[in-house]
Write a protein that holds these residues in place. Structure first.
Motif, mmCIF file in Angstrom:
data_model
loop_
_atom_site.group_PDB
_atom_site.id
_atom_site.type_symbol
_atom_site.label_atom_id
_atom_site.label_comp_id
_atom_site.label_asym_id
_atom_site.label_seq_id
_atom_site.Cartn_x
_atom_site.Cartn_y
_atom_site.Cartn_z
ATOM 1 N N ARG A 101 16.212 27.969 16.566
ATOM 2 C CA ARG A 101 17.645 27.781 16.381
ATOM 3 C C ARG A 101 18.037 26.318 16.554
ATOM 4 N NH1 ARG A 101 19.968 32.075 20.573
ATOM 5 N NH2 ARG A 101 21.977 31.433 19.736
ATOM 6 N N ASN A 102 19.225 26.002 16.066
ATOM 7 C CA ASN A 102 19.821 24.689 16.294
ATOM 8 C C ASN A 102 20.618 24.710 17.582
ATOM 9 O OD1 ASN A 102 19.687 25.381 13.320
ATOM 10 N ND2 ASN A 102 20.040 23.180 13.151
ATOM 11 N N VAL A 103 20.593 23.603 18.296
ATOM 12 C CA VAL A 103 21.439 23.423 19.479
ATOM 13 C C VAL A 103 22.462 22.340 19.143
ATOM 14 C CG1 VAL A 103 21.526 22.609 21.868
ATOM 15 C CG2 VAL A 103 19.714 24.187 21.142
ATOM 16 N N GLY A 104 23.726 22.716 19.154
ATOM 17 C CA GLY A 104 24.770 21.775 18.775
ATOM 18 C C GLY A 104 25.358 21.014 19.939
ATOM 19 N N HIS A 105 25.296 21.614 21.127
ATOM 20 C CA HIS A 105 25.949 20.990 22.283
ATOM 21 C C HIS A 105 25.194 21.360 23.551
ATOM 22 C CE1 HIS A 105 29.133 19.586 24.961
ATOM 23 N NE2 HIS A 105 29.153 20.771 25.536
ATOM 24 N N LEU A 106 24.874 20.357 24.341
ATOM 25 C CA LEU A 106 24.274 20.570 25.667
ATOM 26 C C LEU A 106 24.790 19.479 26.585
ATOM 27 C CD1 LEU A 106 22.393 21.933 27.672
ATOM 28 C CD2 LEU A 106 20.530 20.535 26.780
ATOM 29 N N ARG A 145 28.536 13.161 33.666
ATOM 30 C CA ARG A 145 28.382 14.146 32.592
ATOM 31 C C ARG A 145 27.338 13.583 31.624
ATOM 32 N NH1 ARG A 145 32.701 17.474 31.227
ATOM 33 N NH2 ARG A 145 32.658 16.739 29.073
ATOM 34 N N VAL A 146 26.201 14.244 31.551
ATOM 35 C CA VAL A 146 25.055 13.737 30.801
ATOM 36 C C VAL A 146 24.840 14.600 29.560
ATOM 37 C CG1 VAL A 146 22.630 13.081 30.929
ATOM 38 C CG2 VAL A 146 24.052 12.977 32.988
ATOM 39 N N ASP A 147 24.766 13.954 28.378
ATOM 40 C CA ASP A 147 24.707 14.668 27.102
ATOM 41 C C ASP A 147 23.413 14.331 26.351
ATOM 42 O OD1 ASP A 147 25.068 15.680 24.549
ATOM 43 O OD2 ASP A 147 27.210 15.254 24.509
ATOM 44 N N PRO A 148 22.418 15.236 26.351
ATOM 45 C CA PRO A 148 21.156 14.982 25.634
ATOM 46 C C PRO A 148 21.263 15.125 24.115
ATOM 47 C CG PRO A 148 20.859 16.541 27.451
ATOM 48 C CD PRO A 148 22.325 16.443 27.192
ATOM 49 N N VAL A 149 22.443 15.476 23.593
ATOM 50 C CA VAL A 149 22.641 15.543 22.144
ATOM 51 C C VAL A 149 23.125 14.189 21.627
ATOM 52 C CG1 VAL A 149 23.842 16.672 20.239
ATOM 53 C CG2 VAL A 149 23.132 18.010 22.228
ATOM 54 N N ILE A 205 17.998 15.779 21.249
ATOM 55 C CA ILE A 205 18.367 16.958 20.465
ATOM 56 C C ILE A 205 19.177 16.539 19.245
ATOM 57 C CG2 ILE A 205 19.663 19.124 20.452
ATOM 58 C CD1 ILE A 205 19.107 19.390 23.419
ATOM 59 N N ASP A 206 18.717 16.952 18.065
ATOM 60 C CA ASP A 206 19.436 16.726 16.813
ATOM 61 C C ASP A 206 20.046 18.061 16.393
ATOM 62 O OD1 ASP A 206 20.360 16.243 14.283
ATOM 63 O OD2 ASP A 206 18.429 15.631 13.444
ATOM 64 N N PRO A 207 21.382 18.160 16.353
ATOM 65 C CA PRO A 207 22.013 19.453 16.031
ATOM 66 C C PRO A 207 21.720 19.958 14.629
ATOM 67 C CG PRO A 207 23.644 17.703 16.110
ATOM 68 C CD PRO A 207 22.369 17.119 16.635
ATOM 69 N N THR A 208 21.201 19.094 13.740
ATOM 70 C CA THR A 208 20.874 19.523 12.384
ATOM 71 C C THR A 208 19.438 20.047 12.281
ATOM 72 O OG1 THR A 208 20.134 17.324 11.653
ATOM 73 C CG2 THR A 208 22.482 17.824 11.449
ATOM 74 N N ILE A 258 31.130 22.222 13.070
ATOM 75 C CA ILE A 258 31.547 21.734 14.384
ATOM 76 C C ILE A 258 30.478 20.861 14.997
ATOM 77 C CG2 ILE A 258 32.332 22.432 16.692
ATOM 78 C CD1 ILE A 258 33.044 25.162 15.424
ATOM 79 N N TYR A 259 29.214 21.210 14.770
ATOM 80 C CA TYR A 259 28.107 20.505 15.393
ATOM 81 C C TYR A 259 27.144 19.947 14.344
ATOM 82 C CZ TYR A 259 29.979 23.157 19.282
ATOM 83 O OH TYR A 259 30.836 23.705 20.208
ATOM 84 N N GLY A 260 27.692 19.267 13.358
ATOM 85 C CA GLY A 260 26.859 18.707 12.304
ATOM 86 C C GLY A 260 26.333 17.334 12.673
ATOM 87 N N ASP A 261 25.963 16.574 11.640
ATOM 88 C CA ASP A 261 25.445 15.224 11.825
ATOM 89 C C ASP A 261 26.547 14.337 12.372
ATOM 90 O OD1 ASP A 261 24.137 12.828 11.761
ATOM 91 O OD2 ASP A 261 23.822 12.778 9.599
ATOM 92 N N ARG A 262 26.314 13.719 13.536
ATOM 93 C CA ARG A 262 27.350 12.888 14.173
ATOM 94 C C ARG A 262 27.112 11.399 14.031
ATOM 95 N NH1 ARG A 262 27.892 16.327 19.851
ATOM 96 N NH2 ARG A 262 28.043 18.353 18.872
#
Length: 265
Positions: free
Chosen positions: A124-129, A175-179, A196-199, A260-264
């Motif tokens: 699966r894709n992970v969009g937010h962590l 607040r640490v964001d690995p995405v 982590i790449d949400p795509t 919502i969690y595409g290429d940023r």
């Protein structure tokens, strides 16, 4: 007579040139105006998309957030703002779930208490962590596996400091964001945090928590399959929205999908 005829002919030619140039100028202005209006419409749709995407994410991580009311309020404010600035009316008339996701939020200590001390998703894709660590929050390890290739990053809070793979990068709490690779909404260059790449559809993404953990987490993964090892609920991965745009030159209605969690990038 010849002189009079020549003068008359010159005025006729001059008149034709003036009229012809006037027509060309009018066409140029008209074309330029239409092109500018189209660009404005495109920009308006992009801004509406960003707003609805942010609202959908807030709904995902906060179950008490009223999505429909927030969409209506955002649309009203955006329309009023554009109308006051220029003779344009742009709005979202409806927004609804397109693709589903699964979301898990809570205390990191709850993950620690689960067998294997991890929360994980497969294929699966992970969009937010996002992990929020207190001054002595302990250690969290994020591991990804794509086609047999593993990557991991260690995030540790101790003594009021945040370390990423052993290098101090910030003060705690944080607040640490690995995405996105951000800490407290600021990028940390060269830290290797953004693994982590949400795509990307990973074979596995795992969140492992050390003992004595003190902090919180937010995890959103694509599809409605449960997140392993933690309590979770249905969320949104993408939304379908109806937009309208009206100006003196352009008027249309459109239905399209917002990731919502595409290429940023």
């Amino acid at each position: 007579m010849i002189l009079i005829g020549a003068i008359t002919l010159a005025f006729i030619i001059l008149g034709i040139v003036v009229v012809f140039n006037g027509v060309l100028y009018t066409e140029t202005i008209s074309s330029s105006s239409t092109s500018h209006s189209t660009a404005d419409a495109t920009m308006a749709v992009q801004e509406l998309d960003q707003g609805i995407g942010g609202i959908a994410h807030q709904k995902n991580i906060n179950s008490s957030y009223d999505f429909d009311d927030a969409v209506d309020e955002f649309s009203d404010r955006y329309r009023n703002t554009t109308v006051n600035a220029q003779p344009v009316a742009a709005a979202v008339t409806d927004a609804r779930t397109d693709e589903r996701a699964r979301v898990a939020t809570g205390d990191l200590s709850a993950i620690e208490s689960n067998p294997g001390n991890n929360a994980s998703v497969e294929d699966r894709n992970v969009g937010h962590l996002l992990v929020t660590l207190d001054p002595d929050g302990g250690r969290v390890t994020v591991t990804t596996n794509e086609s047999g290739t593993e990557e991991s990053v260690d995030i540790e809070a101790t003594g009021g400091d945040i370390y990423v793979d052993g290098t101090r990068v910030a003060d705690a709490p944080a607040r640490v964001d690995p995405v996105t690779g951000e800490i407290n909404d600021s990028a940390v260059s060269g830290s290797g945090l953004d693994i982590i790449d949400p795509t990307t559809e990973y074979d596995e993404v795992e969140l492992e928590v050390g003992s004595g953990m003190d902090g919180e987490y937010e995890l959103v993964a694509k599809d409605d399959t449960s997140i392993n090892g933690v309590a979770d609920s249905i969320a949104m991965w993408s939304v379908e929205i109806d937009t309208t745009y009206e100006s003196n030159d352009v008027s249309y209605e459109q239905t399209h999908t917002v990731d919502i969690y595409g290429d940023r990038t």
